[in-house]
Structures are given as C-alpha cells and as structure tokens.
Scaffold this motif. Sequence first.
Motif, mmCIF file in Angstrom:
data_model
loop_
_atom_site.group_PDB
_atom_site.id
_atom_site.type_symbol
_atom_site.label_atom_id
_atom_site.label_comp_id
_atom_site.label_asym_id
_atom_site.label_seq_id
_atom_site.Cartn_x
_atom_site.Cartn_y
_atom_site.Cartn_z
ATOM 1 N N SER A 36 -11.689 -0.617 8.093
ATOM 2 C CA SER A 36 -10.633 -0.058 9.873
ATOM 3 C C SER A 36 -9.598 0.458 9.028
ATOM 4 N N LEU A 37 -9.147 -0.414 9.220
ATOM 5 C CA LEU A 37 -7.195 -0.531 9.254
ATOM 6 C C LEU A 37 -6.944 0.498 7.784
ATOM 7 N N VAL A 38 -7.824 0.094 6.852
ATOM 8 C CA VAL A 38 -7.758 0.895 5.330
ATOM 9 C C VAL A 38 -7.592 2.700 5.580
ATOM 10 N N ASP A 39 -8.680 2.345 5.910
ATOM 11 C CA ASP A 39 -9.989 4.423 5.455
ATOM 12 C C ASP A 39 -9.655 4.626 7.486
ATOM 13 N N ASP A 40 -9.144 4.201 8.658
ATOM 14 C CA ASP A 40 -8.795 4.942 9.837
ATOM 15 C C ASP A 40 -7.323 5.206 9.914
ATOM 16 N N ILE A 41 -6.775 4.380 9.245
ATOM 17 C CA ILE A 41 -5.349 4.754 9.074
ATOM 18 C C ILE A 41 -4.473 4.927 8.175
ATOM 19 N N ILE A 42 -4.673 3.987 7.047
ATOM 20 C CA ILE A 42 -3.516 4.104 5.646
ATOM 21 C C ILE A 42 -4.155 5.170 5.187
ATOM 22 N N MET A 43 -5.114 5.171 4.881
ATOM 23 C CA MET A 43 -5.528 6.256 3.821
ATOM 24 C C MET A 43 -5.400 8.258 4.651
ATOM 25 N N PRO A 44 -5.807 8.313 5.609
ATOM 26 C CA PRO A 44 -5.404 9.529 6.682
ATOM 27 C C PRO A 44 -3.587 9.597 6.600
ATOM 28 N N LEU A 45 -3.214 8.777 6.657
ATOM 29 C CA LEU A 45 -1.191 8.101 6.309
ATOM 30 C C LEU A 45 -0.885 9.085 5.131
ATOM 31 N N LEU A 46 -1.614 8.394 4.248
ATOM 32 C CA LEU A 46 -1.479 8.572 2.243
ATOM 33 C C LEU A 46 -1.621 9.857 2.241
ATOM 34 N N GLY A 47 -2.772 10.512 3.368
ATOM 35 C CA GLY A 47 -3.257 11.385 2.475
ATOM 36 C C GLY A 47 -1.986 12.921 3.424
ATOM 37 N N MET A 48 -1.573 12.977 4.907
ATOM 38 C CA MET A 48 -0.984 13.177 5.305
ATOM 39 C C MET A 48 0.321 13.258 3.671
ATOM 40 N N ILE A 49 0.944 12.309 3.541
ATOM 41 C CA ILE A 49 2.055 12.577 3.168
ATOM 42 C C ILE A 49 1.401 13.499 1.636
ATOM 43 N N LEU A 50 0.604 12.977 0.415
ATOM 44 C CA LEU A 50 0.349 14.037 -0.492
ATOM 45 C C LEU A 50 -0.052 15.193 0.185
ATOM 46 N N GLY A 51 -0.150 15.568 1.208
ATOM 47 C CA GLY A 51 -0.171 16.986 1.298
ATOM 48 C C GLY A 51 -1.831 17.477 1.512
ATOM 49 N N LEU A 83 -7.533 2.242 -4.014
ATOM 50 C CA LEU A 83 -6.467 1.910 -3.022
ATOM 51 C C LEU A 83 -6.208 0.941 -2.490
ATOM 52 N N ASN A 84 -8.016 1.902 -1.267
ATOM 53 C CA ASN A 84 -8.625 0.616 -0.639
ATOM 54 C C ASN A 84 -8.244 -0.831 -1.110
ATOM 55 N N PHE A 85 -8.941 -1.116 -2.323
ATOM 56 C CA PHE A 85 -8.837 -1.952 -2.779
ATOM 57 C C PHE A 85 -7.835 -3.163 -2.673
ATOM 58 N N PHE A 86 -6.559 -2.540 -3.064
ATOM 59 C CA PHE A 86 -5.288 -2.692 -2.977
ATOM 60 C C PHE A 86 -4.916 -2.648 -1.538
ATOM 61 N N PHE A 87 -5.082 -1.693 -0.630
ATOM 62 C CA PHE A 87 -4.797 -1.691 0.759
ATOM 63 C C PHE A 87 -5.750 -3.386 1.759
ATOM 64 N N ILE A 88 -6.561 -3.768 1.074
ATOM 65 C CA ILE A 88 -7.624 -4.725 2.012
ATOM 66 C C ILE A 88 -7.000 -5.682 1.619
ATOM 67 N N ALA A 89 -6.525 -5.437 -0.221
ATOM 68 C CA ALA A 89 -5.846 -6.902 -0.370
ATOM 69 C C ALA A 89 -3.982 -7.492 -0.096
ATOM 70 N N LEU A 90 -3.087 -6.368 0.043
ATOM 71 C CA LEU A 90 -2.379 -6.847 0.667
ATOM 72 C C LEU A 90 -2.449 -7.077 2.457
ATOM 73 N N ALA A 91 -3.323 -5.784 2.785
ATOM 74 C CA ALA A 91 -3.837 -6.762 4.722
ATOM 75 C C ALA A 91 -3.392 -8.167 4.478
ATOM 76 N N VAL A 92 -5.303 -8.804 3.461
ATOM 77 C CA VAL A 92 -5.592 -9.724 4.028
ATOM 78 C C VAL A 92 -4.213 -10.865 3.237
ATOM 79 N N PHE A 93 -3.315 -10.466 2.414
ATOM 80 C CA PHE A 93 -2.061 -11.428 1.945
ATOM 81 C C PHE A 93 -0.923 -11.354 3.127
ATOM 82 N N CYS A 94 -0.481 -10.299 3.791
ATOM 83 C CA CYS A 94 -0.036 -10.136 4.923
ATOM 84 C C CYS A 94 -0.210 -11.586 6.083
#
Length: 130
Positions: A36-51, A83-94
């Motif tokens: 949910s963190l990746v799909d609902d927060i990070i990816m929409p923000l990334l989409g906004m940044i990318l136009g 990207l999902n894998f990367f962000f999920i791995a980053l979240a778990v690492f943190c």
Amino acid sequence: MKGFMKEFKEFALKGNVLDMAVGVIIGGAFSTIVKSLVDDIIMPLLGMILGKINIATLALTIPNPLGGEAVSLAYGAFLQNVLNFFFIALAVFCIVKAANAVSKKKEEEPKPSKEEILLTEIRDALREKH
C-alpha cells in the motif's frame, strides 16, 4: 495411528514451527502495508513528478510484418514491477535498520564475568593492604 498423531503433535507444537507460522502471518500483513505504501503513496508521487504518467500503462506496439495482429510489449508493467520491488526492498531495509537501532539501544553494557569480578575484588583487597 496413535504414534503418528503423537509425532505430528510434537512436530506441530515445536517452538520453531509456531514461530515460523507467526512470522508468515505477520509477514503477510506487513506485505500489505508495504504494498500500500508503494502503490498508494510512492508511485502516485513518482507519477506526479514525471508529469502524471502512469508507468504501468506504457507499451510499445510492434506491427506484425506477416499481416497478423500487432504485438504489444507492455514494458511499463515490467518497469512498474521493478520499481515496486525496489521501493518495497527499500522500505523493508529502512524498517529493519530502525528495528536494529532500537534493539541495540536496549542492549545493556555487558556484565563482567565471574573472573573479572574476582580479579576486581583481589585488586581492591591488595589496595587496602598497602
């Protein structure tokens, strides 16, 4: 049959099996939170940044030279999964890093061994004599 049931009961009630079951259940719940963190927060923000681009919908359509249907390569879906894998791995690492930092703070100074205590007592007794 009694022997089988007894053996199964011993196996099923071992601490390791129960710990593993709890880990799987907690892992499943944790997976939903991170997804949910990746799909609902990070990816929409990334989409906004990318136009306002929805990465998952990116595709390349290649016409079939033999006259059949065109082939669509959904590279956006692949990119989304990477990207999902990367962000999920980053979240778990943190989270693991934060948990390790908390557990290190909880660790007390190591208690002196019996030998160290005895040597300290001997040292203090010798100091008193002089």
